[in-house]
Design a protein around this motif. Structure first.
Motif, PDB file in Angstrom:
ATOM      1  N   ARG A 204       0.845  -1.202   0.000  1.00 53.33           N
ATOM      2  CA  ARG A 204       0.000   0.000   0.000  1.00 53.33           C
ATOM      3  C   ARG A 204       0.875   1.244   0.000  1.00 53.33           C
ATOM      4  NH1 ARG A 204      -4.498   0.535   4.403  1.00 53.33           N
ATOM      5  NH2 ARG A 204      -4.899   2.345   3.071  1.00 53.33           N
ATOM      6  N   VAL A 205       0.580   2.146  -0.928  1.00 52.21           N
ATOM      7  CA  VAL A 205       1.312   3.411  -1.043  1.00 52.21           C
ATOM      8  C   VAL A 205       0.316   4.551  -0.903  1.00 52.21           C
ATOM      9  CG1 VAL A 205       2.773   4.846  -2.510  1.00 52.21           C
ATOM     10  CG2 VAL A 205       2.993   2.352  -2.605  1.00 52.21           C
ATOM     11  N   LYS A 206       0.665   5.537  -0.114  1.00 50.55           N
ATOM     12  CA  LYS A 206      -0.213   6.691   0.076  1.00 50.55           C
ATOM     13  C   LYS A 206       0.599   7.963  -0.115  1.00 50.55           C
ATOM     14  CE  LYS A 206      -3.788   8.515   3.150  1.00 50.55           C
ATOM     15  NZ  LYS A 206      -4.548   8.293   4.400  1.00 50.55           N
ATOM     16  N   ILE A 207       0.111   8.851  -0.997  1.00 51.96           N
ATOM     17  CA  ILE A 207       0.823  10.083  -1.334  1.00 51.96           C
ATOM     18  C   ILE A 207       0.031  11.281  -0.822  1.00 51.96           C
ATOM     19  CG2 ILE A 207       1.768  11.489  -3.205  1.00 51.96           C
ATOM     20  CD1 ILE A 207       1.889   8.909  -4.885  1.00 51.96           C
ATOM     21  N   SER A 208       0.716  12.188  -0.156  1.00 50.65           N
ATOM     22  CA  SER A 208       0.047  13.352   0.424  1.00 50.65           C
ATOM     23  C   SER A 208      -0.331  14.374  -0.634  1.00 50.65           C
ATOM     24  CB  SER A 208       0.972  14.029   1.447  1.00 50.65           C
ATOM     25  OG  SER A 208       1.988  14.777   0.784  1.00 50.65           O
ATOM     26  N   PRO A 209      -1.318  15.208  -0.341  1.00 50.44           N
ATOM     27  CA  PRO A 209      -1.516  16.406  -1.155  1.00 50.44           C
ATOM     28  C   PRO A 209      -0.275  17.288  -1.007  1.00 50.44           C
ATOM     29  CG  PRO A 209      -3.386  16.000   0.303  1.00 50.44           C
ATOM     30  CD  PRO A 209      -2.296  15.097   0.751  1.00 50.44           C
ATOM     31  N   PRO A 210      -0.073  18.248  -1.908  1.00 46.14           N
ATOM     32  CA  PRO A 210       1.096  19.113  -1.768  1.00 46.14           C
ATOM     33  C   PRO A 210       1.056  19.893  -0.458  1.00 46.14           C
ATOM     34  CG  PRO A 210      -0.427  19.961  -3.433  1.00 46.14           C
ATOM     35  CD  PRO A 210      -0.888  18.585  -3.092  1.00 46.14           C
ATOM     36  N   ILE A 211       2.170  19.873   0.244  1.00 51.52           N
ATOM     37  CA  ILE A 211       2.308  20.638   1.482  1.00 51.52           C
ATOM     38  C   ILE A 211       3.057  21.921   1.158  1.00 51.52           C
ATOM     39  CG2 ILE A 211       3.310  20.673   3.804  1.00 51.52           C
ATOM     40  CD1 ILE A 211       3.047  17.610   3.840  1.00 51.52           C
ATOM     41  N   PRO A 212       2.404  23.089   1.239  1.00 53.75           N
ATOM     42  CA  PRO A 212       3.084  24.342   0.889  1.00 53.75           C
ATOM     43  C   PRO A 212       4.181  24.684   1.894  1.00 53.75           C
ATOM     44  CG  PRO A 212       0.909  24.776   1.811  1.00 53.75           C
ATOM     45  CD  PRO A 212       1.012  23.293   1.645  1.00 53.75           C
ATOM     46  N   THR A 213       5.210  25.356   1.411  1.00 58.62           N
ATOM     47  CA  THR A 213       6.350  25.694   2.277  1.00 58.62           C
ATOM     48  C   THR A 213       6.635  27.192   2.322  1.00 58.62           C
ATOM     49  OG1 THR A 213       7.933  25.398   0.466  1.00 58.62           O
ATOM     50  CG2 THR A 213       7.411  23.459   1.796  1.00 58.62           C
ATOM     51  N   ALA A 214       6.027  27.979   1.424  1.00 56.48           N
ATOM     52  CA  ALA A 214       6.305  29.417   1.370  1.00 56.48           C
ATOM     53  C   ALA A 214       5.951  30.085   2.699  1.00 56.48           C
ATOM     54  CB  ALA A 214       5.518  30.065   0.234  1.00 56.48           C
ATOM     55  N   GLY A 215       6.875  30.865   3.213  1.00 55.76           N
ATOM     56  CA  GLY A 215       6.632  31.595   4.448  1.00 55.76           C
ATOM     57  C   GLY A 215       6.796  30.774   5.710  1.00 55.76           C
ATOM     58  N   LYS A 216       7.215  29.512   5.586  1.00 59.30           N
ATOM     59  CA  LYS A 216       7.395  28.653   6.755  1.00 59.30           C
ATOM     60  C   LYS A 216       8.879  28.432   7.019  1.00 59.30           C
ATOM     61  CE  LYS A 216       3.170  25.981   5.799  1.00 59.30           C
ATOM     62  NZ  LYS A 216       2.639  24.626   5.477  1.00 59.30           N
ATOM     63  N   SER A 217       9.217  28.257   8.286  1.00 62.66           N
ATOM     64  CA  SER A 217      10.591  27.911   8.631  1.00 62.66           C
ATOM     65  C   SER A 217      10.847  26.458   8.272  1.00 62.66           C
ATOM     66  CB  SER A 217      10.843  28.123  10.122  1.00 62.66           C
ATOM     67  OG  SER A 217      10.100  27.181  10.888  1.00 62.66           O
ATOM     68  N   SER A 218      12.112  26.081   8.163  1.00 62.11           N
ATOM     69  CA  SER A 218      12.433  24.699   7.821  1.00 62.11           C
ATOM     70  C   SER A 218      11.951  23.741   8.901  1.00 62.11           C
ATOM     71  CB  SER A 218      13.941  24.534   7.606  1.00 62.11           C
ATOM     72  OG  SER A 218      14.671  24.862   8.772  1.00 62.11           O
ATOM     73  N   SER A 219      11.969  24.149  10.162  1.00 60.00           N
ATOM     74  CA  SER A 219      11.501  23.273  11.238  1.00 60.00           C
ATOM     75  C   SER A 219       9.991  23.068  11.161  1.00 60.00           C
ATOM     76  CB  SER A 219      11.893  23.837  12.609  1.00 60.00           C
ATOM     77  OG  SER A 219      11.338  25.117  12.810  1.00 60.00           O
ATOM     78  N   GLU A 220       9.253  24.116  10.788  1.00 58.44           N
ATOM     79  CA  GLU A 220       7.802  23.979  10.608  1.00 58.44           C
ATOM     80  C   GLU A 220       7.495  23.020   9.460  1.00 58.44           C
ATOM     81  OE1 GLU A 220       5.851  28.241  11.943  1.00 58.44           O
ATOM     82  OE2 GLU A 220       6.939  28.156  10.050  1.00 58.44           O
ATOM     83  N   VAL A 221       8.241  23.153   8.365  1.00 54.27           N
ATOM     84  CA  VAL A 221       8.056  22.269   7.218  1.00 54.27           C
ATOM     85  C   VAL A 221       8.357  20.828   7.601  1.00 54.27           C
ATOM     86  CG1 VAL A 221       8.946  21.683   4.933  1.00 54.27           C
ATOM     87  CG2 VAL A 221       8.530  24.077   5.529  1.00 54.27           C
ATOM     88  N   ARG A 222       9.454  20.623   8.301  1.00 47.23           N
ATOM     89  CA  ARG A 222       9.830  19.269   8.714  1.00 47.23           C
ATOM     90  C   ARG A 222       8.760  18.651   9.609  1.00 47.23           C
ATOM     91  NH1 ARG A 222      14.623  19.403  12.591  1.00 47.23           N
ATOM     92  NH2 ARG A 222      12.904  20.094  13.920  1.00 47.23           N
ATOM     93  N   ASP A 223       8.292  19.406  10.587  1.00 48.28           N
ATOM     94  CA  ASP A 223       7.312  18.858  11.540  1.00 48.28           C
ATOM     95  C   ASP A 223       5.993  18.527  10.846  1.00 48.28           C
ATOM     96  OD1 ASP A 223       9.188  19.161  13.503  1.00 48.28           O
ATOM     97  OD2 ASP A 223       8.301  20.983  14.375  1.00 48.28           O
ATOM     98  N   GLU A 224       5.572  19.374   9.901  1.00 46.31           N
ATOM     99  CA  GLU A 224       4.312  19.131   9.196  1.00 46.31           C
ATOM    100  C   GLU A 224       4.416  17.892   8.310  1.00 46.31           C
ATOM    101  OE1 GLU A 224       1.092  21.500   6.331  1.00 46.31           O
ATOM    102  OE2 GLU A 224       2.787  22.575   7.238  1.00 46.31           O
ATOM    103  N   ALA A 225       5.539  17.757   7.592  1.00 45.82           N
ATOM    104  CA  ALA A 225       5.739  16.594   6.727  1.00 45.82           C
ATOM    105  C   ALA A 225       5.842  15.316   7.552  1.00 45.82           C
ATOM    106  CB  ALA A 225       6.993  16.786   5.881  1.00 45.82           C
ATOM    107  N   GLU A 226       6.555  15.387   8.654  1.00 48.10           N
ATOM    108  CA  GLU A 226       6.712  14.201   9.498  1.00 48.10           C
ATOM    109  C   GLU A 226       5.380  13.795  10.123  1.00 48.10           C
ATOM    110  OE1 GLU A 226       8.867  13.056  13.689  1.00 48.10           O
ATOM    111  OE2 GLU A 226      10.039  14.248  12.264  1.00 48.10           O
ATOM    112  N   ALA A 227       4.592  14.769  10.524  1.00 49.83           N
ATOM    113  CA  ALA A 227       3.287  14.469  11.117  1.00 49.83           C
ATOM    114  C   ALA A 227       2.391  13.765  10.102  1.00 49.83           C
ATOM    115  CB  ALA A 227       2.626  15.754  11.616  1.00 49.83           C
ATOM    116  N   TRP A 228       2.428  14.215   8.841  1.00 52.52           N
ATOM    117  CA  TRP A 228       1.620  13.553   7.822  1.00 52.52           C
ATOM    118  C   TRP A 228       2.086  12.117   7.623  1.00 52.52           C
ATOM    119  CZ3 TRP A 228       1.486  10.711   3.509  1.00 52.52           C
ATOM    120  CH2 TRP A 228       0.266  10.629   2.812  1.00 52.52           C
TER     121      TRP A 228
END
Length: 243
Positions: A204-228
């Motif tokens: 089983r493979v599951k692909i996320s919708p695009p997670i936007p990164t504009a205006g976010k810090s790298s730590s915010e991006v990492r945490d959001e991607a990891e949470a998904w």
């Protein structure tokens, strides 16, 4: 007995195809236009390997969310459990440039052919320099229309676990303001990290919708991607837990 015979047959085909196609692609790959070279060298071979895996070992896969990838290019973050996802990830989008350990380019036939496609090869022992190189080359590749593929956990993680995301992927995505697409799967149950016997079934493979990164810090991006990733893995593999 069937697993044994199927696994032996698979590896024989894998070895022969790697030697033959790796040699041919190394010699001819540079003749193919730059943006088409990835499909010619890598996708041709990986599609054959995944087909041969299905024929010999009964391992197939189903994908949920493939339609999200039409919104790219972007940054692909792939769950890393075994060699299967390293192969499968190459078939998802094109052209793409995979972030790999530089030492992989030294592997006969496979590494030589990979070199022809100009992947982003880094020395992971020099972390700061590796991230700078990743951002510099990744920025150029992205402007040329390439997807950038990374394994955010940094190494293969045992089935049933999700590792902490490394910083490189999120730093790159934030610098480029490029969308992130997270890919979760349970392939490690069928092609295990250790051992060579394969288990038949449907990955089983599951692909996320695009997670936007504009205006976010790298730590915010990492945490959001990891949470998904953690949420998706809990659905695909209820045994998953943090490491």
């Amino acid at each position: 007995m069937r697993r044994f015979v199927g696994s032996i047959s698979f590896y024989l085909g894998l070895i022969v195809s790697t030697i033959l196609w790796g040699s041919f692609a190394t010699l001819t790959g540079k003749l193919v236009p730059y943006t088409k070279r990835f499909s010619y060298v890598i996708v041709t071979w990986t599609n054959f390997v995944l087909w041969w895996l299905r024929v010999t070992c009964g391992i197939a896969h189903s994908i949920e969310g493939a339609e999200h990838l039409t919104r790219g290019p972007g940054i692909l973050l792939i769950k890393h459990q075994s060699t299967w996802d390293a192969l499968f990830s190459q078939t998802l989008v094109a052209p793409q440039s995979t972030v790999i350990k530089r030492t992989l380019l030294y592997i006969p036939f496979f590494g030589w052919a990979f070199w022809v496609t100009n992947p982003i090869a880094i020395n992971r022992s020099r972390k700061v320099a590796a991230i700078r190189r990743l951002v510099a080359i990744g920025r150029r590749k992205f402007k040329e229309g390439f997807w950038i593929t990374l394994f955010p956990e940094g190494t293969r993680v045992e089935t049933g676990h999700v590792g902490r995301f490394q910083s490189g992927a999120s730093v790159l995505a934030s610098a480029l303001e490029a969308p992130i697409f997270v890919v979760a799967h349970n392939g490690g149950y069928f092609w295990r990290r250790k051992g060579w016997l394969k288990n038949p079934g449907v990955i089983r493979v599951k692909i996320s919708p695009p997670i936007p990164t504009a205006g976010k810090s790298s730590s915010e991006v990492r945490d959001e991607a990891e949470a998904w990733m953690r949420t998706a893995m809990a659905e695909i593999d209820p045994a998953s837990q943090s490491v």
